[in-house]
Motif scaffolding. Structure first.
Motif, PDB file in Angstrom:
ATOM      1  N   ALA A   1       0.822  -1.255  -0.032  1.00 28.94           N
ATOM      2  CA  ALA A   1      -0.048   0.084   0.201  1.00 28.94           C
ATOM      3  C   ALA A   1       0.818   1.141   0.177  1.00 28.94           C
ATOM      4  N   TYR A   2       0.332   2.198  -0.723  1.00 30.28           N
ATOM      5  CA  TYR A   2       0.796   3.548  -0.672  1.00 30.28           C
ATOM      6  C   TYR A   2      -0.298   4.731  -0.362  1.00 30.28           C
ATOM      7  N   THR A   3       0.349   5.727   0.405  1.00 30.26           N
ATOM      8  CA  THR A   3      -0.858   6.755   0.517  1.00 30.26           C
ATOM      9  C   THR A   3      -0.060   7.952  -0.338  1.00 30.26           C
ATOM     10  N   VAL A   4      -0.994   8.782  -0.910  1.00 27.86           N
ATOM     11  CA  VAL A   4      -0.652   9.800  -1.679  1.00 27.86           C
ATOM     12  C   VAL A   4      -1.346  11.075  -0.837  1.00 27.86           C
ATOM     13  N   ASN A   5      -0.394  11.931  -0.497  1.00 28.35           N
ATOM     14  CA  ASN A   5      -0.997  13.171   0.254  1.00 28.35           C
ATOM     15  C   ASN A   5      -1.958  12.873   1.340  1.00 28.35           C
ATOM     16  N   ALA A   6      -1.713  11.902   1.995  1.00 32.62           N
ATOM     17  CA  ALA A   6      -2.499  11.371   2.845  1.00 32.62           C
ATOM     18  C   ALA A   6      -3.379  12.478   3.957  1.00 32.62           C
ATOM     19  N   ASP A   7      -4.656  12.130   4.140  1.00 31.61           N
ATOM     20  CA  ASP A   7      -5.319  12.987   4.959  1.00 31.61           C
ATOM     21  C   ASP A   7      -4.613  12.503   6.657  1.00 31.61           C
ATOM     22  N   PRO A   8      -4.721  13.431   7.482  1.00 24.40           N
ATOM     23  CA  PRO A   8      -4.282  12.996   8.889  1.00 24.40           C
ATOM     24  C   PRO A   8      -4.634  11.925   9.387  1.00 24.40           C
TER      25      PRO A   8
ATOM     26  N   TRP B   1       2.997   1.740   5.955  1.00 21.42           N
ATOM     27  CA  TRP B   1       2.753   1.992   4.329  1.00 21.42           C
ATOM     28  C   TRP B   1       3.594   3.076   3.935  1.00 21.42           C
ATOM     29  N   THR B   2       4.079   3.012   2.697  1.00 19.58           N
ATOM     30  CA  THR B   2       4.765   3.934   1.956  1.00 19.58           C
ATOM     31  C   THR B   2       4.242   5.302   1.872  1.00 19.58           C
ATOM     32  N   GLN B   3       4.530   6.401   2.367  1.00 23.51           N
ATOM     33  CA  GLN B   3       3.813   7.695   2.109  1.00 23.51           C
ATOM     34  C   GLN B   3       4.331   8.680   1.188  1.00 23.51           C
ATOM     35  N   LEU B   4       3.506   9.034   0.190  1.00 21.11           N
ATOM     36  CA  LEU B   4       4.156   9.634  -0.977  1.00 21.11           C
ATOM     37  C   LEU B   4       3.414  11.212  -0.688  1.00 21.11           C
ATOM     38  N   ASN B   5       4.226  12.151  -1.246  1.00 17.00           N
ATOM     39  CA  ASN B   5       4.106  13.626  -1.478  1.00 17.00           C
ATOM     40  C   ASN B   5       4.111  13.722  -2.955  1.00 17.00           C
ATOM     41  N   TRP B   6       2.585  14.053  -3.561  1.00 15.25           N
ATOM     42  CA  TRP B   6       2.754  14.376  -5.040  1.00 15.25           C
ATOM     43  C   TRP B   6       2.171  15.729  -5.344  1.00 15.25           C
ATOM     44  N   GLN B   7       2.919  16.664  -5.955  1.00 11.89           N
ATOM     45  CA  GLN B   7       2.578  17.951  -6.236  1.00 11.89           C
ATOM     46  C   GLN B   7       2.482  18.223  -7.612  1.00 11.89           C
ATOM     47  N   ARG B   8       1.792  19.515  -8.095  1.00 16.10           N
ATOM     48  CA  ARG B   8       1.769  19.847  -9.354  1.00 16.10           C
ATOM     49  C   ARG B   8       2.801  20.839  -9.421  1.00 16.10           C
TER      50      ARG B   8
END
Length: 217
Positions: free
Chosen positions: A192-199, A210-217
């Motif tokens: 599992a991966y989270t993307v810009n996860a809520d708190p 789980w791996t936490q990712l930070n995706w930005q535009r």
């Protein structure tokens, strides 16, 4: 079949397609502007993990009641070009392309109506999608849904049906989401991966490693 499973809104895109679609309909005279504050309240409940999705769909499908599937599909294509294409995360495009090159099957599972998820998933190059099913009669939307809603544990139920139909399994599967509502789905996949996860989701991700990712535009 090796699966890469993605939530759509706020995971692959920097925004929620359902909310943007209602705004788009208001802009083009297809929905009343006074719907927007109530929709915002419902979305706040969604982000808290407290929304009854039946309430959200019943409310937001009102402007489509009696409108033809064909006409709405044309509007959706305009909507994707105007509102969705600009907000796809570059990292999402790269991740989808990488998985595609590896030979994985790309599956989008979203708690949004199929009228939006199907065309958006195709636009993103996904192989298939699961979404909330909309009832039609005589080629027009009735404003109602049918079948199990792809929301919270409903995503897992629909995924299990999909796996059975395709003689597939979750061995080696990867899953991505931003929302606390998708904990059941993320628990079901192998990685599992989270993307810009809520708190709330971020806290669960720490517990599970789980791996936490930070995706930005």
């Amino acid at each position: 079949m090796m699966l890469a499973i993605f939530d759509l809104d706020d995971t692959l895109t920097d925004g929620d397609s359902s909310s943007l679609w209602l705004q788009f309909m208001v802009e083009h005279g297809l929905a009343a502007a006074d719907m927007l504050p109530r929709e915002a309240e419902l979305m706040a409940a969604y982000r808290r993990g407290e929304l009854r999705m039946e309430d959200y769909m019943e409310f937001t499908l009102q402007p489509m009641q009696g409108r033809s599937v064909e006409d709405m599909a044309e509007w959706v294509e305009r909507f994707i070009a105007d509102k969705i294409a600009p907000i796809v995360f570059p990292a999402a495009r790269e991740t989808l392309a990488r998985y595609k090159a590896e030979g994985r099957t790309l599956l989008v599972i979203s708690a949004t109506g199929e009228h939006l998820v199907g065309p958006i998933a195709r636009f993103l190059g996904a192989d298939d999608f699961l979404a909330i099913c909309l009832e039609t009669r005589d080629g027009c939307y009735t404003g109602r849904t049918h079948s199990v809603l792809t929301y919270q544990h409903g995503k897992v139920l629909r995924l299990q049906d999909w796996l059975t139909q395709h003689c597939a399994a979750l061995a080696g599967s990867h899953g991505y989401s931003d929302s606390i509502n998708d904990v059941p789905l993320l628990q079901a996949v192998e990685q599992a991966y989270t993307v810009n996860a809520d708190p709330k989701l971020a806290a669960v991700a720490v517990q599970h490693g789980w791996t936490q990712l930070n995706w930005q535009r």
